[in-house]
Write a protein that holds these residues in place. Structure first.
Motif, PDB file in Angstrom:
ATOM      1  N   TRP A  80      22.317  12.290  29.069  1.00  0.00           N
ATOM      2  CA  TRP A  80      21.096  12.247  29.873  1.00  0.00           C
ATOM      3  C   TRP A  80      19.927  11.982  28.927  1.00  0.00           C
ATOM      4  O   TRP A  80      19.825  12.618  27.874  1.00  0.00           O
ATOM      5  CB  TRP A  80      20.869  13.562  30.616  1.00  0.00           C
ATOM      6  N   PHE A  81      19.070  11.063  29.355  1.00  0.00           N
ATOM      7  CA  PHE A  81      17.826  10.767  28.666  1.00  0.00           C
ATOM      8  C   PHE A  81      16.684  11.009  29.651  1.00  0.00           C
ATOM      9  O   PHE A  81      16.907  11.099  30.858  1.00  0.00           O
ATOM     10  CB  PHE A  81      17.787   9.296  28.215  1.00  0.00           C
ATOM     11  N   ARG A  82      15.479  11.060  29.130  1.00  0.00           N
ATOM     12  CA  ARG A  82      14.323  11.156  30.010  1.00  0.00           C
ATOM     13  C   ARG A  82      13.162  10.371  29.412  1.00  0.00           C
ATOM     14  O   ARG A  82      13.100  10.147  28.207  1.00  0.00           O
ATOM     15  CB  ARG A  82      13.907  12.604  30.248  1.00  0.00           C
ATOM     16  N   GLN A  83      12.251   9.983  30.303  1.00  0.00           N
ATOM     17  CA  GLN A  83      11.063   9.269  29.863  1.00  0.00           C
ATOM     18  C   GLN A  83       9.874   9.747  30.680  1.00  0.00           C
ATOM     19  O   GLN A  83       9.872   9.616  31.909  1.00  0.00           O
ATOM     20  CB  GLN A  83      11.236   7.762  30.007  1.00  0.00           C
ATOM     21  N   GLY A 116       3.984   7.109  29.769  1.00  0.00           N
ATOM     22  CA  GLY A 116       3.282   6.825  28.526  1.00  0.00           C
ATOM     23  C   GLY A 116       4.026   7.224  27.277  1.00  0.00           C
ATOM     24  O   GLY A 116       3.488   7.107  26.167  1.00  0.00           O
ATOM     25  N   LYS A 117       5.255   7.700  27.423  1.00  0.00           N
ATOM     26  CA  LYS A 117       6.029   8.136  26.258  1.00  0.00           C
ATOM     27  C   LYS A 117       7.333   7.353  26.155  1.00  0.00           C
ATOM     28  O   LYS A 117       7.785   6.752  27.123  1.00  0.00           O
ATOM     29  CB  LYS A 117       6.316   9.635  26.339  1.00  0.00           C
ATOM     30  N   GLU A 118       7.928   7.405  24.991  1.00  0.00           N
ATOM     31  CA  GLU A 118       9.202   6.744  24.794  1.00  0.00           C
ATOM     32  C   GLU A 118      10.336   7.566  25.404  1.00  0.00           C
ATOM     33  O   GLU A 118      10.231   8.785  25.545  1.00  0.00           O
ATOM     34  CB  GLU A 118       9.465   6.538  23.295  1.00  0.00           C
ATOM     35  N   ARG A 119      11.401   6.868  25.720  1.00  0.00           N
ATOM     36  CA  ARG A 119      12.585   7.551  26.235  1.00  0.00           C
ATOM     37  C   ARG A 119      13.196   8.402  25.131  1.00  0.00           C
ATOM     38  O   ARG A 119      13.255   7.993  23.976  1.00  0.00           O
ATOM     39  CB  ARG A 119      13.584   6.520  26.743  1.00  0.00           C
ATOM     40  N   GLU A 120      13.672   9.596  25.505  1.00  0.00           N
ATOM     41  CA  GLU A 120      14.264  10.512  24.524  1.00  0.00           C
ATOM     42  C   GLU A 120      15.558  11.105  25.052  1.00  0.00           C
ATOM     43  O   GLU A 120      15.718  11.302  26.267  1.00  0.00           O
ATOM     44  CB  GLU A 120      13.276  11.644  24.192  1.00  0.00           C
ATOM     45  N   MET A 123      11.228  10.649  34.305  1.00  0.00           N
ATOM     46  CA  MET A 123      12.367   9.987  34.908  1.00  0.00           C
ATOM     47  C   MET A 123      13.583  10.313  34.052  1.00  0.00           C
ATOM     48  O   MET A 123      13.540  10.137  32.829  1.00  0.00           O
ATOM     49  CB  MET A 123      12.144   8.480  34.965  1.00  0.00           C
ATOM     50  N   TYR A 124      14.630  10.784  34.687  1.00  0.00           N
ATOM     51  CA  TYR A 124      15.841  11.159  33.984  1.00  0.00           C
ATOM     52  C   TYR A 124      16.923  10.099  34.233  1.00  0.00           C
ATOM     53  O   TYR A 124      17.194   9.748  35.385  1.00  0.00           O
ATOM     54  CB  TYR A 124      16.323  12.537  34.442  1.00  0.00           C
ATOM     55  N   TYR A 125      17.517   9.648  33.137  1.00  0.00           N
ATOM     56  CA  TYR A 125      18.511   8.580  33.190  1.00  0.00           C
ATOM     57  C   TYR A 125      19.854   9.077  32.679  1.00  0.00           C
ATOM     58  O   TYR A 125      19.937   9.797  31.678  1.00  0.00           O
ATOM     59  CB  TYR A 125      18.081   7.414  32.315  1.00  0.00           C
ATOM     60  N   CYS A 126      20.898   8.621  33.331  1.00  0.00           N
ATOM     61  CA  CYS A 126      22.260   8.820  32.872  1.00  0.00           C
ATOM     62  C   CYS A 126      22.668   7.598  32.055  1.00  0.00           C
ATOM     63  O   CYS A 126      22.277   6.463  32.396  1.00  0.00           O
ATOM     64  CB  CYS A 126      23.180   8.986  34.077  1.00  0.00           C
ATOM     65  N   ALA A 127      23.443   7.815  30.999  1.00  0.00           N
ATOM     66  CA  ALA A 127      23.832   6.703  30.132  1.00  0.00           C
ATOM     67  C   ALA A 127      25.244   6.904  29.607  1.00  0.00           C
ATOM     68  O   ALA A 127      25.740   8.037  29.543  1.00  0.00           O
ATOM     69  CB  ALA A 127      22.846   6.582  28.977  1.00  0.00           C
ATOM     70  N   GLN A 177      13.715  10.920  39.478  1.00  0.00           N
ATOM     71  CA  GLN A 177      12.444  11.509  39.057  1.00  0.00           C
ATOM     72  C   GLN A 177      12.473  13.030  39.169  1.00  0.00           C
ATOM     73  O   GLN A 177      12.893  13.583  40.193  1.00  0.00           O
ATOM     74  CB  GLN A 177      11.290  10.960  39.914  1.00  0.00           C
ATOM     75  N   VAL A 178      11.991  13.675  38.116  1.00  0.00           N
ATOM     76  CA  VAL A 178      11.818  15.127  38.090  1.00  0.00           C
ATOM     77  C   VAL A 178      10.336  15.423  37.852  1.00  0.00           C
ATOM     78  O   VAL A 178       9.752  14.908  36.902  1.00  0.00           O
ATOM     79  CB  VAL A 178      12.669  15.776  36.983  1.00  0.00           C
ATOM     80  N   THR A 179       9.757  16.217  38.724  1.00  0.00           N
ATOM     81  CA  THR A 179       8.347  16.597  38.584  1.00  0.00           C
ATOM     82  C   THR A 179       8.241  18.113  38.620  1.00  0.00           C
ATOM     83  O   THR A 179       8.702  18.745  39.568  1.00  0.00           O
ATOM     84  CB  THR A 179       7.496  15.990  39.705  1.00  0.00           C
ATOM     85  N   VAL A 180       7.652  18.678  37.586  1.00  0.00           N
ATOM     86  CA  VAL A 180       7.496  20.119  37.478  1.00  0.00           C
ATOM     87  C   VAL A 180       6.003  20.449  37.471  1.00  0.00           C
ATOM     88  O   VAL A 180       5.266  19.992  36.608  1.00  0.00           O
ATOM     89  CB  VAL A 180       8.155  20.668  36.200  1.00  0.00           C
TER      90      VAL A 180
END
Length: 120
Positions: free
Chosen positions: A33-36, A39-43, A91-95, A115-118
């Motif tokens: 799982w990654f997230r972005q 305005g930030k890079e994916r991590e 935004m959370y991505y599966c890879a 999308q995850v919003t907290v």
């Protein structure tokens, strides 16, 4: 080409929980799982091996709060997220990847994201 479909995102208050799901057409040797955030890079967030040895791996900022797991019978990878913070928003991505390498490197199969919003 692998198909990865994420689900389970949504809006929660800080301290809440969500479980993300990633259904795959076939697994990689590693899934992650990654997230972005805007305005930030994916991590990278968490990674789990599907073949051979190895253990799960977590980014420092989610250790103790997130858990990655898999269900081979359901062709699904999960990300259980607890104690969510506003900075977990993104935004959370599966890879998936099929080559060896360092953590969170070499991923070539990607889903569309959920999308995850907290909120605080």
């Amino acid at each position: 080409q692998v198909q990865l479909v994420e689900s389970g995102g949504g809006s929660v208050q800080a301290g809440g929980s969500l479980r993300l799901s990633c259904t795959y057409s076939y697994p990689g040797h590693y899934m992650a799982w990654f997230r972005q955030a805007p305005g930030k890079e994916r991590e990278g967030v968490a990674e789990i091996p599907f073949r051979g040895g190895g253990t799960t791996y977590y980014a420092d900022f989610v250790k103790g709060r997130f858990t990655i797991s898999r269900d081979g019978a359901e062709n699904t990878v999960y990300l259980q997220m607890t104690s969510l913070k506003p900075e977990d928003t993104g935004m959370y991505y599966c890879a998936a990847r099929w080559l060896g390498g360092s953590w969170f490197e070499g991923y070539t199969g990607w889903g569309q994201g959920t999308q995850v919003t907290v909120s605080s």
